[in-house]
Structures are given as structure tokens and as C-alpha cells.
Design an enzyme around this catalytic site. Structure first.
Site, PDB file in Angstrom:
ATOM      1  N   GLU A 165       0.838  -1.211   0.045  1.00 49.60           N
ATOM      2  CA  GLU A 165      -0.052  -0.054  -0.192  1.00 49.60           C
ATOM      3  C   GLU A 165       0.763   1.257  -0.152  1.00 49.60           C
ATOM      4  OE1 GLU A 165      -3.107   0.021   2.839  1.00 49.60           O
ATOM      5  OE2 GLU A 165      -4.351  -1.885   1.745  1.00 49.60           O
ATOM      6  N   GLU A 370      -5.288  -8.453  -0.048  1.00 49.97           N
ATOM      7  CA  GLU A 370      -6.004  -8.301   1.056  1.00 49.97           C
ATOM      8  C   GLU A 370      -7.474  -8.068   0.662  1.00 49.97           C
ATOM      9  OE1 GLU A 370      -4.728  -5.273   4.014  1.00 49.97           O
ATOM     10  OE2 GLU A 370      -2.692  -6.048   3.417  1.00 49.97           O
TER      11      GLU A 370
HETATM   12  C1  BG6 Z   1      -4.527  -2.428   4.800  1.00 52.44           C
HETATM   13  C2  BG6 Z   1      -3.265  -2.841   5.341  1.00 52.44           C
HETATM   14  O1  BG6 Z   1      -4.733  -1.069   4.598  1.00 52.44           O
HETATM   15  O2  BG6 Z   1      -5.737  -2.683   5.724  1.00 52.44           O
HETATM   16  C3  BG6 Z   1      -3.347  -3.567   6.562  1.00 52.44           C
HETATM   17  O3  BG6 Z   1      -2.471  -3.248   4.410  1.00 52.44           O
HETATM   18  C4  BG6 Z   1      -4.308  -3.219   7.623  1.00 52.44           C
HETATM   19  O4  BG6 Z   1      -2.041  -3.704   7.103  1.00 52.44           O
HETATM   20  C5  BG6 Z   1      -5.917  -3.715   6.747  1.00 52.44           C
HETATM   21  O5  BG6 Z   1      -4.592  -3.869   8.756  1.00 52.44           O
HETATM   22  C6  BG6 Z   1      -7.134  -3.368   7.422  1.00 52.44           C
HETATM   23  O6  BG6 Z   1      -6.811  -1.854   7.947  1.00 52.44           O
HETATM   24  P1  BG6 Z   1      -7.280  -1.634   9.306  1.00 52.44           P
HETATM   25  O7  BG6 Z   1      -7.051  -0.254   9.565  1.00 52.44           O
HETATM   26  O8  BG6 Z   1      -8.591  -2.063   9.926  1.00 52.44           O
HETATM   27  O9  BG6 Z   1      -6.259  -2.532  10.284  1.00 52.44           O
END
Ligand code: BG6
Length: 469
Positions: A165, A370
């Protein structure tokens, strides 16, 4: 396209899930590991500290065994730069090498393909003190780190992801705890995009090095891509959506794939006196680099409308929240979408739109690195009934199936997250995993693992290669 004529997922489709070192490992200063920017930042009030997390550093064997029980074909994890090179440059920490060797070997024992993220939000603190990504030397620091990884793990790791990201580091760095603005900076936007430029060059050089050192390996970027909709069919909203699409998404992939700055973003930078300075050789380095695939994180779409030049706009609360920039675009809550308990919009159709758009722009194989739902899970009698998570994932896999049917080359799917871990800024109460970890933001619990309902559901999905959802 028609809903009832689906093709099968490829036989070698990489089903799995993801974690990142600083969010899951704990042991953040053990066995010679140096502190990263995450370890020294002030944590948001009421969130778990990073010294234990899910204690994956000590329990990875148990965790990978559970992943194997779910049938994982791949496990995406990141390597903590400061575990390998405590000060970011210089001496290598053998204990760190041994640890990741063991993680990789454990995956391979279960026929799980390691998918390694090289950098996931955890700049060494020692390098932060030398200016972090604002220092032009950061390119060499990163390439050296890449070399240490390729030398030590390249005989077994076939799939590499460069920077997780990068677009979020650039757009919402302060939320993630990574952005360092040198004192006396007058044009913050210019500084931020100079740092972004250094990351782009570092990524390009790391991709070239990977191909030189490991001819059989594959490497790609891993931005967070949210396709941007116009709030209305007003032509000016459509132009605003194109601009935000370029600023949020395409800048990163145009550079990774074509070695070129996106023209809309370049114009936006010119208009704000924020174009980055190129060092000698940068242009060539970026042209020479070619990813083998694109990894991308998808949580939701974004929706914007045209912003007036004098609008006062929110710079964005986190990765998925509506942002705006005066004169360009402003976030708009999409009335057609439901939200998660943590306020993120849910848009499975937008997932398909995103894959379609990415494939038509870049024509490269893609892997979802993700995708997932953060929620307050409750453990009752040893079970977590997370039907809401199953519903979210099912709806997204249905769209993934359509993408496969539309001849989009999808290599795999790695939801966030394999196991509960600490969120970027909302603690461990915001859970994403298939495996529940007994611990809270207030106190470290037993750290025992429990299989959520989604664990059993995902196991079935993988066993049927995505047919039985
Ligand atoms: C992504 C990241 O932005 O989203 C992760 O790569 C992150 O590191 C995931 O944990 C979920 O976001 P958050 O803010 O709910 O942890």
C-alpha cells in the site's frame, strides 16, 4: 455478463490469507530485532501495544498448521526489516534470518507457497532518524534489504511483493504512523510526493534485482486499489472521479508497470508546485523495471464529486474513508452501500469493477493480497459465529469467480487476515481473522487460538476450489 455461466477457478489457484509482521508477530524487540517506526510511535488511545500482538513470532508453527488445516495453498506474510537488519543498514541479525527461514520451511512442509511482502509499514527507526523516505539514500537502503532477503530466502520463495500500500503511505501516512516530514518543510505535498518518488524508484530497482538474482521468481507491487465512482452522472463529477482514480490508484500501477508518471497526477503535481526531483538514473531505473504480476488489496470502492476551489475538505481518516482535495474531488457517502461496524463501505460489485479496470489497463496476472471485514467478534463457548464475515467474503468470492469467468487472469485470493492481529489504528478489537486469538486491547489474554465459523467455511471453499460457497 451472465451470472449463470461460470468457469472453474484455475486448478493451481492460490487460496490463502495474509498478515503483516508488525501487526501479528509481537516480540517486537526480541532476539536482536531493532525498533521500527511502529514500535516508537504513540499508539492510538486504548489500543493494544505491539509487543505481543498475536504472538505469531513464537506460535507460527501452530498457526501455519491451522492454515494447512484450512487447506491454504499460500500464506502471505511480511518480513520485518528490523528483524533482519536491526538498524536498517549494516549488520545482519542471524536470529532474524533463522526465524524467517523457519517460517518459510514450515510453510513448505505443508505445501503452502510463501508469498512474501518485503515492506509492510515498518520503516526501521534508525532510518527514520536519517530522514526515512525523504532521504534519497532510502532507495539504496531498500535495495540492500531486498538483496539480503533474495540471498537468504530466494532459493525457496517464488513470489515477492514489494511495498504494501504505497498509495496509503502517501495519502494517509500519518494515520498509519509512517510519514516523517523534515522540520522546516514549506510545501508538504511536494515533500510527500518526493518521498513517494523514492519509493517508486526503490521498488523499480528491487524488481530488477529480483529478476537478476532469482530468474525463476516473480515479483509485483501491492497497492490498495479502490475503484472510484462519480457521485452523479454530472460530467464534472465524472472528471473528478477520473482524477481521484489517477491520484489514488493508477499513479502507482502506471509507474510499476509502464515506468511512467500518470499524466493526470503529474499535472496535479505541477499545479501544486509539487513535482518530484529525479536523481540521475531514476527515469531509466523506472523504465527498466517490470512486474510479473500485480498484487492488490481491495476493501471497498470510493465515490467522489467535484470539489470547489474554496471547499474545506477532510484529508481522510484512514485507508478507506472519503477524502477530498479542494478544486479536485471530495468524498461522497455512497447511499447504495452498507457499511461495516467500523464504517467501511461494502461493495462486492465494485470488486469486479476494480478487477475489470485493472486488467484492461495492465493485462497482467493479478492476486488479491487483502480483502476482508473488520468486526467486533465474540467468543462464546469456544466458538465465534462470524456469519457476517462469511457473508462478506462469499459475496466477494462470487465476484472473483465472475472475474475468472471473464478471462481476467486471477492467480489467487488472500483475504485479510489469516489470524486475528492488531489493526493499523483501531486495536485488536477490530478483528479480521479466520482464527480467533484470546487477547484484548486492555490486557494480554491466554493467546489461545479458536477456529471461527469462517474457518470451517473457508476450508470448504478451498476444498471445492471455490465452487461451494
Ligand atoms: C490495509 C493494510 O490497509 O488494511 C493492513 O495493508 C491493515 O495493514 C488492513 O491492517 C485493515 O486496515 P485496518 O486499519 O482495519 O487495520
Amino acid at each position: 455478463m451472465l451470472d449463470n455461466k461460470l468457469k472453474a477457478f484455475p486448478k493451481d489457484f492460490l487460496w490463502g490469507a495474509s498478515t503483516s509482521a508488525y501487526q501479528v508477530e509481537g516480540a517486537n524487540l526480541s532476539d536482536g530485532k531493532g525498533p521500527s517506526c511502529q514500535d516508537v510511535k504513540e499508539l492510538p488511545a486504548g489500543t493494544a501495544s505491539l509487543d505481543v500482538c498475536a504472538d505469531h513470532y513464537h506460535r507460527y508453527k501452530e498457526d501455519i498448521k491451522l492454515m494447512a488445516e484450512m487447506g491454504f495453498k499460500t500464506y502471505r506474510f511480511s518480513i520485518a526489516w528490523t528483524r533482519l537488519i536491526p538498524n536498517g543498514t549494516g549488520e545482519v541479525n542471524q536470529a532474524g534470518i533463522d526465524h524467517y527461514n523457519d517460517v518459510i520451511n514450515t510453510c513448505l512442509e505443508y505445501n503452502i507457497e510463501p508469498l512474501v511482502t518485503m515492506f509492510h509499514f515498518d520503516m526501521p527507526d534508525a532510518l527514520d532518524k536519517r530522514g526515512s523516505w525523504s532521504n534519497p539514500e532510502s532507495v539504496d537502503w531498500f535495495v540492500n534489504f531486498a538483496k539480503v532477503m533474495f540471498e537468504n530466502f530466494g532459493d525457496r520463495v517464488k513470489y515477492w511483493l514489494t511495498i504494501n500500500e504505497q498509495n496509503m503511505l502517501t495519502l494517509v501516512g500519518p494515520i498509519i504512523g509512517t510519514l516523517r516530514i523534515p522540520e522546516g518543510t514549506t510545501n508538504v505535498l511536494k515533500e510527500v510526493y518526493q518521498q513517494n518518488h523514492h519509493m517508486l524508484v526503490a521498488q523499480a530497482k528491487a524488481m530488477v534485482l529480483c529478476h537478476e538474482m532469482l530468474p525463476n521468481a516473480k515479483i509485483g507491487p501491492a497497492p490498495n486499489i479502490s475503484y472510484v465512482y462519480p457521485a452523479t452522472c454530472k460530467p464534472e463529477d465524472n472528471l473528478a472521479a477520473q482524477e481521484y482514480n489517477a491520484i489514488r490508484n493508477w499513479l502507482y500501477l502506471d509507474m510499476a508497470v509502464y515506468g511512467k508518471y500518470n499524466n493526470l497526477v503529474w499535472t496535479y503535481l505541477e499545479e501544486n508546485d509539487a513535482t518530484p526531483t529525479f536523481a540521475e538514473g531514476d527515469e531509466e531505473a523506472m523504465k527498466n523495471a517490470h512486474p510479473d504480476f500485480i498484487g492488490f488489496n481491495y476493501y471497498s470502492t470510493a465515490t467522489v464529486q467535484k470539489a470547489a476551489a474554496d471547499d474545506e475538505l477532510d484529508p481522510g481518516a484512514d485507508q478507506q474513508s472519503a477524502r477530498g482535495e479542494a478544486g479536485y474531488y471530495k468524498g461522497y457517502a455512497n447511499p447504495n452501500l452498507k457499511k461495516t461496524e467500523f464504517g467501511w463501505e461494502i461493495d462486492p460489485d465494485g470488486f469486479l469493477a476494480t478487477m475489470r479496470e485493472m486488467y484492461s489497463r495492465y493485462h497482467l496476472p493479478m492476486i488479491v493480497t487483502e480483502n476482508g471485514l473488520g468486526a467486533y467478534d465474540t467468543l462464546e463457548d469456544g466458538r465465534v459465529h462470524d456469519n457476517y464475515r462469511i457473508a462478506y467474503l462469499r459475496a466477494h468470492i462470487e465476484q472473483l469467480h465472475k472475474a475468472v469467468t471473464e478471462n481476467i487472469e486471477m492467480m489467487g485470493y488472500c483475504p485479510w487476515s489469516a489470524i486475528d492481529l492488531v489493526s493499523t489504528h483501531e486495536g485488536i478489537r477490530k478483528r479480521y481473522g479466520f482464527i480467533y486469538v484470546d487477547t484484548t486491547d486492555e490486557e494480554v489474554g491466554t493467546l489461545d487460538r479458536y477456529k471461527k465459523d469462517s474457518f470451517y467455511w473457508y476450508k470448504k471453499v478451498i476444498a471445492t476450489n471455490g465452487e461451494d460457497l
